[in-house]
Design an enzyme around this catalytic site. Structure first.
Site, short mmCIF file in Angstrom:
data_model
loop_
_atom_site.label_atom_id
_atom_site.label_comp_id
_atom_site.label_asym_id
_atom_site.label_seq_id
_atom_site.Cartn_x
_atom_site.Cartn_y
_atom_site.Cartn_z
N GLY A 100 31.42 -15.63 -62.06
CA GLY A 100 32.51 -15.96 -60.71
C GLY A 100 31.93 -15.80 -59.38
O GLY A 100 32.20 -16.38 -58.42
N ALA A 124 32.91 -21.84 -62.16
CA ALA A 124 33.99 -21.57 -61.21
C ALA A 124 33.53 -21.28 -59.43
O ALA A 124 33.52 -19.97 -59.23
CB ALA A 124 34.86 -21.68 -61.26
N HIS A 157 38.42 -15.54 -44.91
CA HIS A 157 38.53 -14.19 -46.11
C HIS A 157 38.13 -13.58 -45.10
O HIS A 157 38.45 -12.98 -43.88
CB HIS A 157 37.55 -14.42 -46.36
N LYS A 161 33.49 -10.28 -46.71
CA LYS A 161 33.00 -11.03 -47.79
C LYS A 161 31.26 -12.06 -46.75
O LYS A 161 31.12 -11.73 -45.75
CB LYS A 161 33.49 -12.74 -47.46
#
Ligand code: NAD
Length: 271
Positions: A100, A124, A157, A161
């Site tokens: 991830g 993904a 976000h 991040k």
């Protein structure tokens, strides 16, 4: 009963995603936490994984390397620096991998592709079922409307991040590009210093950072007379953990290959 539990190792154990994943594994009735791994010297290494996530002890000590029996699925949400090491360890052990981590360098992506000839890997940029569907809907809408409509993506976000734009925003941009016969060079992530209007056919991506947002993505399809917006908002990071563990169940026993969440959900065959 316990023999039927699917063994899981979580890499990035003490991170925001790692702790959510561990909690979800411990609360499930078909998965068994058999390992939890974090960076050498990181706080939490040496601690019981249950205690690390605020639950009773589970007799699994957080370690600094993957050590798992065949049949175990490794779920890695950590940092790009650790991805290749995880991939090597999974290839050595023949372990399926659910990856991830976002912000991967092109060389790491190539290594993942190469490794997927030996082990099954799900990668993904976003494990949310909703975002997987948003990506597919974006491709369908862009194809139906054609390049006469301008495509612009905006994402928001939390302030911590690291990578920008998000892997998900880029994935949506690529899906729109592919669906309309455009190449990756149509994607524009920075218009700073430009003194010319928007090029026809370009796909703009803008990143906002701040607060505690788990992740919001909007695709705008803009025509001079009308506009469509497709939006997904994540309210809790457990959606990614649930999706990643769904992928872990799915990838167990699969043939080597590189899969994504659309494969896990059976959406790949849809146009
Ligand atoms: P975080 O910074 O909270 O946690 C990262 C963890 O990885 C930390 O505990 C860190 O110590 C650990 N780590 C660093 N180096 C390591 C190594 N060599 N081996 C093992 N562990 C190591 O980050 P986060 O918010 O939990 O996100 C982790 C990653 O997952 C990021 O790349 C993020 O973008 C990505 N992410 C992906 C999805 C998705 O659906 N694909 C969703 C959310 C987050």
């Amino acid at each position: 009963m316990s023999q039927r539990l699917l063994p899981i190792v979580i890499v990035g154990a003490r991170g925001r995603m790692g702790t959510t994943l561990i909690r979800n594994v411990l609360e499930s009735d078909d998965l068994a936490l058999v390992g939890a791994v974090d960076r050498t010297g990181a706080p939490g290494v040496g601690q019981d994984a249950g205690i690390l996530v605020g639950l009773p002890p589970v007799d699994v000590t957080v370690g600094d390397r993957i050590n798992a029996r065949p049949g175990t699925v490794v779920v890695d949400f950590s940092l790009p620096e650790s991805t290749e090491r995880t991939v090597e360890r999974c290839v050595e052990g023949g372990l399926p991998l659910v990856l991830g981590t976002t912000g991967l360098a092109p060389a790491t992506r190539s290594r993942i592709e190469e490794a997927s000839t030996e082990i099954p890997i799900v990668y993904a940029a976003n494990y949310s079922v909703g975002v997987t569907l948003l990506t597919r809907l974006s491709a369908l809408a862009a194809r139906a409307l054609g390049t006469d409509w301008d495509a612009e993506i905006v994402e928001l976000h939390h302030r911590f991040k690291r990578d920008a734009p998000s892997g998900t925003a880029l994935r949506i941009a690529r899906a729109v590009a592919e669906a309309t016969g455009r190449g990756e060079d149509a994607i524009v992530t920075d218009r700073t210093g430009r003194s010319t209007p928007r090029e026809p056919g370009e796909i703009g991506v803008a990143a906002l950072r701040g607060g505690a947002s788990v992740g919001e993505h909007t695709l705008m399809l803009l025509h001079p007379d009308e506009r469509i917006e497709l939006t997904h908002r994540a309210y809790d990071r457990s959606i990614f953990a649930r999706g990643a563990l769904r992928a872990a169940r799915w990838v167990s026993g699969k043939a080597p290959g590189l899969y994504d969440m659309a494969d896990v959900l059976g959406l790949s065959e849809l146009a």
